[in-house]
Motif scaffolding. Structure first.
Motif, PDB file in Angstrom:
ATOM      1  N   SER A  54       0.848  -1.187   0.000  1.00 16.51           N
ATOM      2  CA  SER A  54       0.000   0.000   0.000  1.00 16.51           C
ATOM      3  C   SER A  54       0.887   1.241   0.000  1.00 16.51           C
ATOM      4  O   SER A  54       1.802   1.344   0.822  1.00 16.51           O
ATOM      5  CB  SER A  54      -0.898   0.001   1.240  1.00 16.51           C
ATOM      6  N   GLN A  58       0.021  10.104   0.453  1.00 11.65           N
ATOM      7  CA  GLN A  58      -0.914  10.745  -0.466  1.00 11.65           C
ATOM      8  C   GLN A  58      -0.248  11.851  -1.277  1.00 11.65           C
ATOM      9  O   GLN A  58      -0.654  12.139  -2.397  1.00 11.65           O
ATOM     10  CB  GLN A  58      -2.117  11.341   0.290  1.00 11.65           C
ATOM     11  N   ARG A  67      -0.175   2.369 -12.711  1.00 15.23           N
ATOM     12  CA  ARG A  67      -0.615   0.974 -12.645  1.00 15.23           C
ATOM     13  C   ARG A  67      -0.588   0.347 -14.030  1.00 15.23           C
ATOM     14  O   ARG A  67      -0.987   0.960 -15.016  1.00 15.23           O
ATOM     15  CB  ARG A  67      -2.042   0.896 -12.122  1.00 15.23           C
ATOM     16  N   GLU A  71      -1.973  -5.024 -13.137  1.00 14.27           N
ATOM     17  CA  GLU A  71      -2.409  -4.561 -11.817  1.00 14.27           C
ATOM     18  C   GLU A  71      -3.889  -4.200 -11.815  1.00 14.27           C
ATOM     19  O   GLU A  71      -4.612  -4.553 -10.881  1.00 14.27           O
ATOM     20  CB  GLU A  71      -1.598  -3.343 -11.378  1.00 14.27           C
ATOM     21  N   ASP A  72      -4.332  -3.491 -12.838  1.00 16.04           N
ATOM     22  CA  ASP A  72      -5.749  -3.112 -12.909  1.00 16.04           C
ATOM     23  C   ASP A  72      -6.636  -4.349 -12.877  1.00 16.04           C
ATOM     24  O   ASP A  72      -7.671  -4.366 -12.218  1.00 16.04           O
ATOM     25  CB  ASP A  72      -6.032  -2.291 -14.166  1.00 16.04           C
ATOM     26  N   ARG A  76      -8.554  -5.210  -9.044  1.00 18.07           N
ATOM     27  CA  ARG A  76      -9.775  -4.445  -9.308  1.00 18.07           C
ATOM     28  C   ARG A  76     -10.693  -4.334  -8.097  1.00 18.07           C
ATOM     29  O   ARG A  76     -11.450  -3.395  -7.989  1.00 18.07           O
ATOM     30  CB  ARG A  76     -10.507  -4.983 -10.518  1.00 18.07           C
ATOM     31  N   ARG A  78      -9.541  -4.247  -4.934  1.00 21.13           N
ATOM     32  CA  ARG A  78      -8.706  -3.797  -3.832  1.00 21.13           C
ATOM     33  C   ARG A  78      -8.671  -2.269  -3.811  1.00 21.13           C
ATOM     34  O   ARG A  78      -8.991  -1.616  -4.805  1.00 21.13           O
ATOM     35  CB  ARG A  78      -7.279  -4.330  -3.992  1.00 21.13           C
ATOM     36  N   PRO A  79      -8.230  -1.673  -2.702  1.00 21.12           N
ATOM     37  CA  PRO A  79      -8.129  -0.202  -2.635  1.00 21.12           C
ATOM     38  C   PRO A  79      -7.187   0.352  -3.707  1.00 21.12           C
ATOM     39  O   PRO A  79      -6.229  -0.308  -4.114  1.00 21.12           O
ATOM     40  CB  PRO A  79      -7.567   0.042  -1.235  1.00 21.12           C
ATOM     41  N   GLU A  80      -7.431   1.570  -4.154  1.00 21.55           N
ATOM     42  CA  GLU A  80      -6.642   2.221  -5.205  1.00 21.55           C
ATOM     43  C   GLU A  80      -5.172   2.382  -4.842  1.00 21.55           C
ATOM     44  O   GLU A  80      -4.317   2.379  -5.714  1.00 21.55           O
ATOM     45  CB  GLU A  80      -7.220   3.597  -5.549  1.00 21.55           C
ATOM     46  N   GLU A  81      -4.873   2.551  -3.554  1.00 23.35           N
ATOM     47  CA  GLU A  81      -3.477   2.767  -3.157  1.00 23.35           C
ATOM     48  C   GLU A  81      -2.676   1.468  -3.108  1.00 23.35           C
ATOM     49  O   GLU A  81      -1.464   1.498  -2.913  1.00 23.35           O
ATOM     50  CB  GLU A  81      -3.388   3.505  -1.817  1.00 23.35           C
ATOM     51  N   TRP A  82      -3.316   0.327  -3.297  1.00 26.05           N
ATOM     52  CA  TRP A  82      -2.591  -0.942  -3.314  1.00 26.05           C
ATOM     53  C   TRP A  82      -1.935  -1.140  -4.671  1.00 26.05           C
ATOM     54  O   TRP A  82      -2.508  -0.826  -5.718  1.00 26.05           O
ATOM     55  CB  TRP A  82      -3.520  -2.102  -3.008  1.00 26.05           C
ATOM     56  N   ARG A  83      -0.712  -1.643  -4.636  1.00 23.11           N
ATOM     57  CA  ARG A  83       0.064  -1.894  -5.853  1.00 23.11           C
ATOM     58  C   ARG A  83       0.722  -3.257  -5.765  1.00 23.11           C
ATOM     59  O   ARG A  83       0.987  -3.754  -4.677  1.00 23.11           O
ATOM     60  CB  ARG A  83       1.174  -0.841  -6.002  1.00 23.11           C
TER      61      ARG A  83
END
Length: 158
Positions: A54, A58, A67, A71-72, A76, A78-83
């Motif tokens: 994560s 910010q 991304r 990853e997308d 899909r 999962r939270p946006e900040e997860w990579r």
């Protein structure tokens, strides 16, 4: 150099711009994987989704590359900040929380402390390689200067 601040581990790690986040973490002995990932991961291909992290900074949302399509697809829900660490390249200094699905003791205070301390910006390019004696000789030959003699001409035969 960019610095990756691993919040859970309490470590700052330097890396070169464009380095893979997973490779930097593995090189430094930072554990990205839970039990499932330790038993069987894809080796950095983006297929097992066990190396997710994560990005908790910010202000530096662009510290990692955008991304990827992998990853997308894989993250899909999962939270946006997860990579996926295996798909992310470090461009600037960043704060990262490894294994975000696992509870972090004193999470609020640890995240606040990590965000409070400034991160160095670091350079935006790899350092230039040092010039060696061999490189200097190669340059002389390219310029027409042959060490220890004269340059060969079209009429010379070996």
């Amino acid at each position: 150099m960019p610095v990756i601040r691993f919040v859970r581990e309490g470590r700052d790690v330097e890396c070169y711009p464009g380095e893979n986040l997973r490779e930097v973490a593995r090189r430094e002995g930072i554990e990205l994987y839970g039990l499932k990932g330790q038993l069987g991961n894809c080796g950095g291909c983006g297929q097992c989704i066990t190396c997710f992290v994560s990005v908790v900074d910010q202000d530096n949302a662009d510290a990692l590359t955008a991304r990827t399509a992998v990853e997308d697809s894989k993250l899909r829900r999962r939270p946006e900040e997860w990579r996926l660490a295996c798909q992310a390249l470090v461009e600037k200094s960043v704060l990262v929380l490894t294994r975000p699905q696992v509870r972090l003791a004193n999470a609020d205070s640890r995240l606040a402390a990590a965000r409070q301390a400034p991160l160095p910006a670091g350079p935006t390019a790899w350092p230039a390689p040092p010039v060696s004696e061999l490189d200097e000789e190669d340059q002389d030959v390219a310029d027409g200067d042959v060490p220890g003699g004269k340059a060969a001409t079209a009429g010379d035969e070996a």
